[in-house]
Scaffold this active site. Structure first.
Site, PDB file in Angstrom:
ATOM      1  CG  ASP A 143      -1.882  -1.111   1.272  1.00  0.00           C
ATOM      2  OD1 ASP A 143      -2.180  -1.659   0.210  1.00  0.00           O
ATOM      3  OD2 ASP A 143      -2.344  -1.447   2.388  1.00  0.00           O
TER       4      ASP A 143
HETATM    5  N1  URA Z   1      -1.242  -5.918   3.946  1.00  0.00           N
HETATM    6  C1  URA Z   1      -1.752  -4.665   3.934  1.00  0.00           C
HETATM    7  O1  URA Z   1      -2.795  -4.408   4.510  1.00  0.00           O
HETATM    8  N2  URA Z   1      -1.079  -3.710   3.248  1.00  0.00           N
HETATM    9  C2  URA Z   1       0.118  -3.944   2.614  1.00  0.00           C
HETATM   10  O2  URA Z   1       0.705  -3.031   2.032  1.00  0.00           O
HETATM   11  C3  URA Z   1       0.640  -5.246   2.666  1.00  0.00           C
HETATM   12  C4  URA Z   1      -0.055  -6.215   3.335  1.00  0.00           C
END
Ligand code: URA
Length: 257
Positions: free
Chosen positions: A110
């Protein structure tokens, strides 16, 4: 292999551009200026410079990037800059027979997540590393809004149901690392998985960092925003996580950027 073809294969532009770079004196090999684009070299292990920038020939590119917060993993991001802007142009331009040019991230993080991302132009390697059947372990360091208790840890280990899938997802490993932090190991990579799993046990993620993929940890001296070629041992560690071999064999050792 001709020098102009070597430059082309490494992403320095169309063949005509590469020819011009050599003819105009922008390329050195083993510290010596070269002006013959048709000169043959053994590419494996070749070190050269283009406009003063040192480069090492890699038949296939395998990299680790320390993703900073505030970057999207998309090639065409919306609101935030793309992680691909953190890489030099040749890595984004490498020709890749019939596939998208340049290296691609293996999986995504993310925008606000930091940590370890692997990138490569080896399509088969991406496919195998991303396969749910391979169960490549990914380790996340999680900061939480509310205190972490043993009940939450046990629920994460036992499995929680996420809204889009009736089958519970469980952490392969989970331990509290502080009053408001835990370390979570996952074998799959569903959308926002860590955040949704923590929400499912009544907590909320405030910070998320991926510290390990398979047998390879994010190198401690690789700072946010920096990337590095995987050396032969690191590549084996990652490939061993999935019991697969990289397509082109180990790259030459040495983090030449
Ligand atoms: N899980 C999440 O919620 N976000 C990420 O970036 C990676 C794993």
């Amino acid at each position: 292999m001709q020098l102009q073809d070597i430059l082309y294969s490494q992403g320095f532009g169309h063949r005509r551009v590469c020819l011009g770079l050599v003819q105009q004196g922008y390329v050195t090999v083993a510290g010596q200026p070269v002006d013959d684009p048709f000169q043959h070299y053994e590419p494996q292990g070749l070190q050269f410079t283009v406009e003063g920038v040192p480069w090492a020939y890699h038949e296939k590119a395998y990299l680790v990037l320390h993703k900073p917060a505030g970057y999207e993993c998309s090639q065409k991001p919306g609101a935030w800059p793309s992680i691909y802007t953190l890489l030099p142009a040749p890595l984004r331009q490498r020709p890749n027979k019939g596939l998208t040019p340049g290296v691609q991230a293996i999986g995504r993080l993310d925008q606000d997540t930091t940590g370890m991302l692997l990138l490569t132009d080896d399509g088969a390697f991406i496919h195998r590393m991303s396969s749910p059947k391979k169960h490549v372990a990914k380790v996340y360091e999680v900061g939480t809004a509310d205190p972490v208790d043993d009940q939450q840890v046990q629920k994460l280990l036992a499995g929680v149901v996420l809204d889009d899938d009736p089958k519970p997802v469980r952490a392969a490993a989970c331990e509290a690392t502080g009053s408001h932090s835990l370390r979570l190991t996952l074998l799959e990579g569903k959308y926002h998985q860590v955040k949704r799993m923590l929400a499912a046990v009544g907590n909320r993620v405030t910070a998320l960092h991926r510290s390990r993929i398979g047998a390879m940890a994010l190198p401690a001296d690789l700072l946010p925003g920096q990337w590095r070629w995987l050396d032969a041992a690191q590549l084996s560690a990652v490939a061993e996580s999935t019991k697969i071999a990289p397509v082109s064999g180990p790259p030459p050792a040495g983090p030449v950027r």
